[in-house]
Every structure is written in C-alpha cells, then in structure tokens.
Scaffold this active site. Sequence first.
Site, mmCIF file in Angstrom:
data_model
loop_
_atom_site.group_PDB
_atom_site.id
_atom_site.type_symbol
_atom_site.label_atom_id
_atom_site.label_comp_id
_atom_site.label_asym_id
_atom_site.label_seq_id
_atom_site.Cartn_x
_atom_site.Cartn_y
_atom_site.Cartn_z
ATOM 1 N N HIS A 147 0.648 -0.301 -16.980
ATOM 2 C CA HIS A 147 1.826 0.481 -17.362
ATOM 3 C C HIS A 147 2.872 -0.374 -18.084
ATOM 4 O O HIS A 147 2.937 -1.595 -17.910
ATOM 5 C CB HIS A 147 2.456 1.139 -16.130
ATOM 6 C CG HIS A 147 3.007 0.163 -15.131
ATOM 7 N ND1 HIS A 147 4.208 -0.473 -15.293
ATOM 8 C CD2 HIS A 147 2.499 -0.291 -13.956
ATOM 9 C CE1 HIS A 147 4.430 -1.272 -14.271
ATOM 10 N NE2 HIS A 147 3.402 -1.190 -13.442
ATOM 11 N N ARG A 164 5.125 5.585 -13.037
ATOM 12 C CA ARG A 164 5.143 4.670 -14.171
ATOM 13 C C ARG A 164 3.781 4.600 -14.869
ATOM 14 O O ARG A 164 3.708 4.460 -16.093
ATOM 15 C CB ARG A 164 5.628 3.278 -13.748
ATOM 16 C CG ARG A 164 4.810 2.590 -12.657
ATOM 17 C CD ARG A 164 5.581 1.407 -12.093
ATOM 18 N NE ARG A 164 4.863 0.612 -11.093
ATOM 19 C CZ ARG A 164 4.812 0.908 -9.799
ATOM 20 N NH1 ARG A 164 5.400 1.995 -9.346
ATOM 21 N NH2 ARG A 164 4.169 0.102 -8.954
ATOM 22 N N GLU A 180 -0.774 0.530 -7.365
ATOM 23 C CA GLU A 180 -0.492 -0.899 -7.297
ATOM 24 C C GLU A 180 -0.750 -1.423 -5.880
ATOM 25 O O GLU A 180 -0.793 -0.662 -4.910
ATOM 26 C CB GLU A 180 0.976 -1.146 -7.699
ATOM 27 C CG GLU A 180 1.463 -2.584 -7.627
ATOM 28 C CD GLU A 180 0.654 -3.553 -8.482
ATOM 29 O OE1 GLU A 180 -0.523 -3.804 -8.148
ATOM 30 O OE2 GLU A 180 1.203 -4.064 -9.471
ATOM 31 N N TYR A 190 3.025 -3.947 -1.414
ATOM 32 C CA TYR A 190 3.681 -5.208 -1.042
ATOM 33 C C TYR A 190 4.352 -5.149 0.324
ATOM 34 O O TYR A 190 5.026 -6.106 0.733
ATOM 35 C CB TYR A 190 4.687 -5.623 -2.120
ATOM 36 C CG TYR A 190 4.027 -6.319 -3.286
ATOM 37 C CD1 TYR A 190 3.584 -7.632 -3.191
ATOM 38 C CD2 TYR A 190 3.823 -5.657 -4.485
ATOM 39 C CE1 TYR A 190 2.960 -8.266 -4.248
ATOM 40 C CE2 TYR A 190 3.196 -6.281 -5.564
ATOM 41 C CZ TYR A 190 2.777 -7.586 -5.434
ATOM 42 O OH TYR A 190 2.150 -8.212 -6.486
ATOM 43 N N LYS A 222 12.670 -10.878 -6.020
ATOM 44 C CA LYS A 222 11.729 -11.971 -5.767
ATOM 45 C C LYS A 222 12.450 -13.268 -5.399
ATOM 46 O O LYS A 222 11.970 -14.042 -4.572
ATOM 47 C CB LYS A 222 10.806 -12.152 -6.973
ATOM 48 C CG LYS A 222 9.859 -10.968 -7.130
ATOM 49 C CD LYS A 222 9.064 -10.969 -8.418
ATOM 50 C CE LYS A 222 8.244 -9.689 -8.521
ATOM 51 N NZ LYS A 222 7.540 -9.558 -9.798
ATOM 52 N N ARG A 243 1.873 -13.781 -3.155
ATOM 53 C CA ARG A 243 1.707 -13.239 -4.506
ATOM 54 C C ARG A 243 0.405 -13.672 -5.161
ATOM 55 O O ARG A 243 -0.203 -12.908 -5.906
ATOM 56 C CB ARG A 243 2.877 -13.674 -5.410
ATOM 57 C CG ARG A 243 4.213 -13.075 -5.039
ATOM 58 C CD ARG A 243 5.260 -13.432 -6.078
ATOM 59 N NE ARG A 243 4.992 -12.755 -7.341
ATOM 60 C CZ ARG A 243 5.587 -13.054 -8.498
ATOM 61 N NH1 ARG A 243 6.460 -14.052 -8.546
ATOM 62 N NH2 ARG A 243 5.306 -12.383 -9.591
ATOM 63 N N HIS A 258 -2.062 -0.373 -12.835
ATOM 64 C CA HIS A 258 -1.102 -1.403 -12.443
ATOM 65 C C HIS A 258 -1.733 -2.788 -12.492
ATOM 66 O O HIS A 258 -2.957 -2.926 -12.495
ATOM 67 C CB HIS A 258 -0.603 -1.105 -11.027
ATOM 68 C CG HIS A 258 -0.067 0.279 -10.876
ATOM 69 N ND1 HIS A 258 1.270 0.585 -11.007
ATOM 70 C CD2 HIS A 258 -0.705 1.456 -10.641
ATOM 71 C CE1 HIS A 258 1.442 1.887 -10.853
ATOM 72 N NE2 HIS A 258 0.260 2.434 -10.620
#
Length: 207
Positions: free
Chosen positions: A11, A62, A89, A92, A100, A116, A159
């Site tokens: 995206h 998105r 996605e 998280y 971040k 990550r 994603h």
Amino acid sequence: MSDRVLVLVRHGQSEWNLKNLFTGWRDPGLTEQGVAEAKRAGALLKAEGLAFDVAFTSALTRAQNTCQLVLGEMGLDGLKTIRDQALNERDYGDLSGLNKDDARAKWGEEQVHQWRRSYDVPPPGGESLRDTVARTLPFYIQEILPCVLRGEKTLVAAHGNSLRALVMVLERLSPEGIMKRELATGAPILYRLAADSTVIEHRDLIA
C-alpha cells in the site's frame, strides 16, 4: 513469455507511516503521497500492458484504497476484488499506535530492533513474521495461486510483512534473507510463474 502473472503491491504511504507509528491491524488511511504512490503503481502496470483478471487485498482500508486506485488508474474499476484478513499486516500487539522512537525509549533499541527484524520473536501481544507467514501462506496456496496457475493475471495489494511472507516463498529466501528484503510503498513487484508455480521472472517496477 508466461501468462501466469502475479503482481504484489505494498500500500501507499499511510498517515501512520508518516508519523513513524507502529500500525499493524490499526486502520489509518493513505496520505496524499500514498494516493500518488498508488496511482503511480497503476500507471507503471498499465505501461507494462497488463490487465488484471482478479485482485486480492486485506481487510484494512489503506490496502483496499491502494487496490482501488491502482485498478482505477488502469481503467479496471469494478474488477472482482477479494478482501481477506489473511493478508492483513503483521499484528504489532502492544506496540500498535506507538511512535517507534518512544518504543525504543521504553524497551530499548536492541529489544525493539529484535521485535521488528527477527523472524520468530513477536512483540508483546503480537505476531512475529513467522506467525504472519503461517497466516498468509495458506491463503496464498488455496486462493491466490490457483488463479495465477489458471492464467488469470492477479494483483495482490497488501502490506509490508504480509507481502514479505509471499516474497519469501516466491523468491526462496531464508528467514535472514527476507528480513533484509525491503518493499517500498506503492512499488509493484511483477512475477511470471511456470506451470509448477516456480518463478521464471521477477522484476521490481520503479518509475
């Protein structure tokens, strides 16, 4: 030239990409730049002479908007589009919505980097890339790949990490290799597959 065509597009830039926030399953929209990136992706694909037969995207806005903008730029409004959270996605978890830099201040640079960039260490309450592969790959095998092998030119707008799961398989990358594979927003990757589903050509399309 194989007519078994698969195109992956991450995206365009989202509002949270711009703000440097962990996004995951949260649902911000595209920025003006993200809209422009999606339209540019459509123009690049149109210049390749492609016309898709089917499109897949995630359950998140998105990616759906990117898919619509790509198809619109190609004159393919109304194309059959399948939406599924299997393409969402990576989740998280407790990092979602955090800046971040703030996350690094709270947990430390090394820990956040591990969450990550490692393959199999998930953030608290979230998914590792390995978890994302386990969610995304069966959907690819059962739903997306059969379309490609039938000769239906197929677009997947999703994603960074759900697409990494597919790239890992398509490009036969190791867990270490896939973590180093960068996927730019709005940059299509074009694959042509053999009848046995292996890749015979792949190109990153850039303006």
